[in-house]
Enzyme design. Structure first.
Site, short mmCIF file in Angstrom:
data_model
loop_
_atom_site.label_atom_id
_atom_site.label_comp_id
_atom_site.label_asym_id
_atom_site.label_seq_id
_atom_site.Cartn_x
_atom_site.Cartn_y
_atom_site.Cartn_z
N CYS A 2 0.82 -1.07 0.06
CA CYS A 2 0.10 0.31 -0.10
C CYS A 2 1.00 1.35 0.07
CB CYS A 2 -0.94 -0.10 1.43
SG CYS A 2 -1.84 -1.54 1.37
N ARG A 27 1.72 1.11 -5.92
CA ARG A 27 2.03 0.40 -4.82
C ARG A 27 0.36 -0.36 -4.50
NH1 ARG A 27 6.49 0.76 -2.04
NH2 ARG A 27 5.24 -0.02 -0.02
N TRP A 76 -3.62 -1.87 -1.43
CA TRP A 76 -3.79 -3.13 -2.03
C TRP A 76 -4.38 -3.88 -1.03
CZ3 TRP A 76 -1.58 -8.04 -1.51
CH2 TRP A 76 -1.77 -8.84 -2.79
N ASN A 102 0.56 0.09 6.17
CA ASN A 102 0.86 -0.74 5.24
C ASN A 102 1.57 -1.92 5.69
OD1 ASN A 102 1.99 -2.13 2.67
ND2 ASN A 102 3.99 -0.81 2.72
N GLY A 103 1.09 -3.20 5.38
CA GLY A 103 1.96 -4.35 5.94
C GLY A 103 0.64 -5.30 6.44
N GLU A 486 9.83 -15.42 -18.20
CA GLU A 486 9.89 -14.09 -17.96
C GLU A 486 8.77 -13.61 -19.07
OE1 GLU A 486 10.21 -12.15 -15.81
OE2 GLU A 486 9.90 -10.29 -16.74
N LYS A 490 5.10 -11.74 -18.28
CA LYS A 490 4.82 -10.43 -18.53
C LYS A 490 3.50 -10.53 -19.52
CE LYS A 490 7.76 -7.84 -17.09
NZ LYS A 490 7.77 -8.80 -16.06
N GLU A 493 0.98 -10.82 -16.54
CA GLU A 493 0.57 -10.00 -15.55
C GLU A 493 -0.12 -8.61 -16.13
OE1 GLU A 493 3.82 -8.43 -13.05
OE2 GLU A 493 5.18 -8.72 -14.74
N HIS A 509 5.30 -34.24 -21.84
CA HIS A 509 5.17 -35.04 -20.63
C HIS A 509 3.74 -34.66 -20.29
CE1 HIS A 509 9.03 -37.22 -20.93
NE2 HIS A 509 9.51 -35.90 -21.52
N LYS A 608 3.46 -3.03 -7.01
CA LYS A 608 4.76 -2.89 -7.43
C LYS A 608 5.75 -3.67 -6.55
CE LYS A 608 8.09 -1.74 -10.01
NZ LYS A 608 8.38 -2.56 -11.14
C1 AGP Z 1 7.32 -8.51 -12.32
O1 AGP Z 1 7.08 -7.91 -13.41
C2 AGP Z 1 6.38 -8.25 -11.06
N1 AGP Z 1 6.04 -7.24 -11.01
C3 AGP Z 1 6.93 -9.21 -10.03
O2 AGP Z 1 7.14 -10.60 -10.38
C4 AGP Z 1 8.32 -8.91 -9.21
O3 AGP Z 1 9.25 -9.12 -10.15
C5 AGP Z 1 8.38 -9.53 -7.91
O4 AGP Z 1 7.34 -9.08 -7.27
C6 AGP Z 1 9.74 -9.11 -7.29
O5 AGP Z 1 9.56 -8.02 -6.91
P1 AGP Z 1 11.06 -7.40 -6.64
O6 AGP Z 1 12.38 -7.62 -7.62
O7 AGP Z 1 10.81 -5.90 -6.07
O8 AGP Z 1 11.66 -8.13 -5.35
#
Ligand code: AGP
Length: 613
Positions: A2, A27, A76, A102-103, A486, A490, A493, A509, A608
């Site tokens: 958050c 965030r 969030w 936040n937490g 990766e 992408k 998400e 498999h 994020k």
């Molecule tokens: C990647 O596009 C995502 N936002 C997510 O997987 C991110 O890489 C992951 O949460 C790790 O975040 P960090 O690198 O800030 O630790």
């Protein structure tokens, strides 16, 4: 996950808080709220489900909430669905204490039961509301005393902003595990979850450490420990340019950050004040390790989450391939609970863009608790992981705002390549000529990435054909499998299309049963030694109706006979191809998401920085 902002000073607080929350929406953005110290010891507040603009409209940009001290929050959801009542701030019954958080309060159920037995009533489904009532329970007119008593009772992670109605000349900031900074300029003092929120007002910030409390007044701040001892802290001067946290004319932060990848790679290769390639040698001063100490490393444990984990998978192939040092890669959320076996001669590497990911931070602490050195590969300077790691190798990608990482991921790859090359050099596992070639090839990457970015139109056209896709598969062998992971993330998400990454040899498999007519499969094939194997996998898929997109080296023309569509990448060292193959996959995902009308920078359900478990 958050965002918190607070302000106390000469200016009106609400507009500053709204402006700061807008910089923190990445965030978390399912609801937002604000509390302002009003006249005659009242607290005025507004909070609502939905994006920040709902709150902005409700308060006419803050005009309907006059006052010079206040706190705000963009959420969030962790406990309790997004709703007005679950939005922050939360209050005690009399609305004389306001809290933004936040937490996660891990013992909130116990504390809620304890308080309910004392007659307290709860109106929300959140863990945070417990904090407001606990503060009420302990408050006898001394805010610091009440706060520290609550800190002794609460378990979990928290970054808090707290406002007491009868103390309108002060705000409080409290931190345990979740990121929190405070700052000051000539007009007032600020609280924020992250630098972008207050960069416009001040570059002089203080990183609040665990279990510290900050009392902010209009013209000064005091720092305390959980035992109410006053302490002195040194400020950090933030040298980001303000533009860095703006879109600079791009439609989305993600697009801007994709196009910043050449610069991010260059800066990570050659940080301004500490170049990592000097003549024919690689120098990673931050390691602060002699060649003998580097040679003594017998095993590396790379631990991370999400894309950072995917970078770690690439790191495994590159480090093992070049330096012949054993590498184990773990998801941080698994590592911290599986009682990992860490042997003598091991070093742990944690990778994190934000430097605040709870699981990765916990893995770092677990490793240190066991007596193992931890190297952090981190993008955010001064973040928790950067400060707690024994050694930090920064990825100088600059602030990354889009939730989907691009430039930070690319910079992480560079950091891992440099580490692999350094270890290969000290272990003599590559010849002088091979080493020279690696140095030459790695320096070409920024321009080659630029070339791919500028050649985006055909990818945009191809992406538009898959806006309605339901399932997309990404396959590859060896290092190509790492980039498939990766590429798949992408797409998932930011476009919400189901996707899976598979080791190309593994598809048959079981998962190949999912292949139907016209199912899109992106086959990454950049390892010459495996070209034929990957073509065999492609033919297996085409035989079942798949449409195969190949991402391959520019000299691999033979693949055109087998693939339905080919995207070529410039020739580079076999160990560095992930840095190039990811570019068309990023662009593909971006344009599919754009075509679907998704929120590219702030995808649903995401945030994020995942600062909770
Ligand atoms: C990647 O596009 C995502 N936002 C997510 O997987 C991110 O890489 C992951 O949460 C790790 O975040 P960090 O690198 O800030 O630790």
């Amino acid at each position: 996950m958050c965002g918190i902002v607070g302000y106390i000073g000469k200016e009106q607080a609400a507009p500053i808080i709204l402006d700061g929350l807008a910089k923190l929406e990445y965030r978390g953005y399912d609801s937002a709220g604000m509390a302002i110290a009003g006249e005659d010891h009242q607290i005025n507040y507004k909070k609502a489900v939905g994006r920040l603009k709902v709150l902005e409209e409700l308060t006419h940009g803050g005009e309907t909430m006059p006052g010079t001290a206040g706190i705000g929050h963009t959420r969030w959801a962790t406990h309790g669905a997004p709703s007005d009542v679950n939005s922050h701030p939360h209050f005690n019954k009399e609305k004389t204490i306001a809290v933004v958080h936040n937490g996660i309060i891990e013992n909130y159920i116990y504390l809620r039961d304890y308080l309910m037995k004392k007659g307290y009533e709860f109106i929300s489904q959140t863990d945070t509301e417990v904090l407001a009532h606990m503060l009420d329970y302990y408050y006898k007119g001394n805010p610091l005393e009440a706060i520290t008593k609550v800190m002794h009772r609460v378990e979990g992670s928290y970054a808090l902003g707290v406002l007491f109605a009868d103390q309108p000349d002060q705000l409080f900031a409290v931190r345990k595990d979740s990121p929190l900074i405070v700052g000051q300029n000539e007009d007032g003092c600020f609280i924020a979850s992250d630098v972008p929120a207050i960069l416009k007002y001040t570059r002089k910030v203080y990183f609040v450490e665990n279990q510290e409390v900050v009392r902010l007044r209009e013209d000064h701040m005091h720092f305390y420990t959980i035992d109410e001892e006053e302490i002195h802290k040194e400020p950090t001067l933030i040298d980001w340019d303000a533009n860095a946290a703006e879109k600079c004319g791009y439609e989305h932060f993600m697009l801007k950050e994709m196009y910043e990848q050449p610069k991010a790679i260059k800066e990570t290769l050659m940080p301004q004040n500490n170049p990592r390639i000097r003549g024919d040698e690689i120098t990673i001063e931050e390691l602060d390790m002699t060649d003998d100490e580097l040679r003594a490393i017998k095993k590396l444990h790379i631990v991370a989450c999400g894309s950072a984990y995917h970078a770690g998978v690439t790191g495994k192939y590159v480090i093992e391939g070049l330096a012949r040092v054993s590498v184990e890669v773990d998801l941080a959320s698994e590592f911290r609970y599986r009682n990992p076996i860490l042997e003598e001669g091991s070093m742990v590497i944690v990778i994190s863009q934000s430097g605040e990911t709870a699981d990765t931070l916990a893995a770092l602490r677990e490793s240190k608790a066991r007596g193992f050195k931890v190297l952090g590969i981190v993008n955010v300077v001064g973040s928790s992981i950067a400060r707690e790691a024994d050694k930090v190798m920064y990825t100088w990608a600059g602030p990354e705002i889009a939730v989907a990482t691009t430039k930070a991921y690319s910079a992480q790859l560079i950091a891992l390549y440099l580490l692999a090359m350094k270890l290969a050099r000290v272990n003599n596992t590559v010849t002088k000529e091979e080493y020279q070639k690696l140095l030459c090839d790695i320096k070409l990457l920024p321009d080659q990435v630029e070339l791919l970015l500028n050649n985006k139109n055909h990818i945009q056209k191809f992406a538009n054909r898959y806006i309605g896709a339901k399932d997309v598969f990404f396959i590859g062998r060896g290092i190509d499998y790492a980039i498939s992971l990766e590429g798949s993330l992408k797409l998932k998400e930011i476009s919400y299309i189901h996707s899976e990454a598979y080791a190309a040899g593994e598809l048959k498999h079981g998962t190949i049963s999912l292949i139907e007519d016209k199912t899109l499969v992106a086959a990454v094939s950049t390892q010459e030694a495996l070209y034929q194997k990957t073509i065999s996998n492609m033919l297996e898929l085409k035989a079942r109706g798949a449409f195969v997109l190949a991402v391959t080296n520019e000299d691999n023309k033979a693949i055109e006979k087998e693939a339905d569509y080919v995207i070529y990448i410039p020739k580079t060292n076999a160990y560095f191809t992930n840095s190039l193959a990811i570019i068309p996959l990023q662009l593909f995902s971006y344009y599919v998401s754009l075509g679907k009308g998704c929120d590219v920078d702030k995808p649903r359900n995401l945030a994020k920085s995942v600062t909770v478990e």
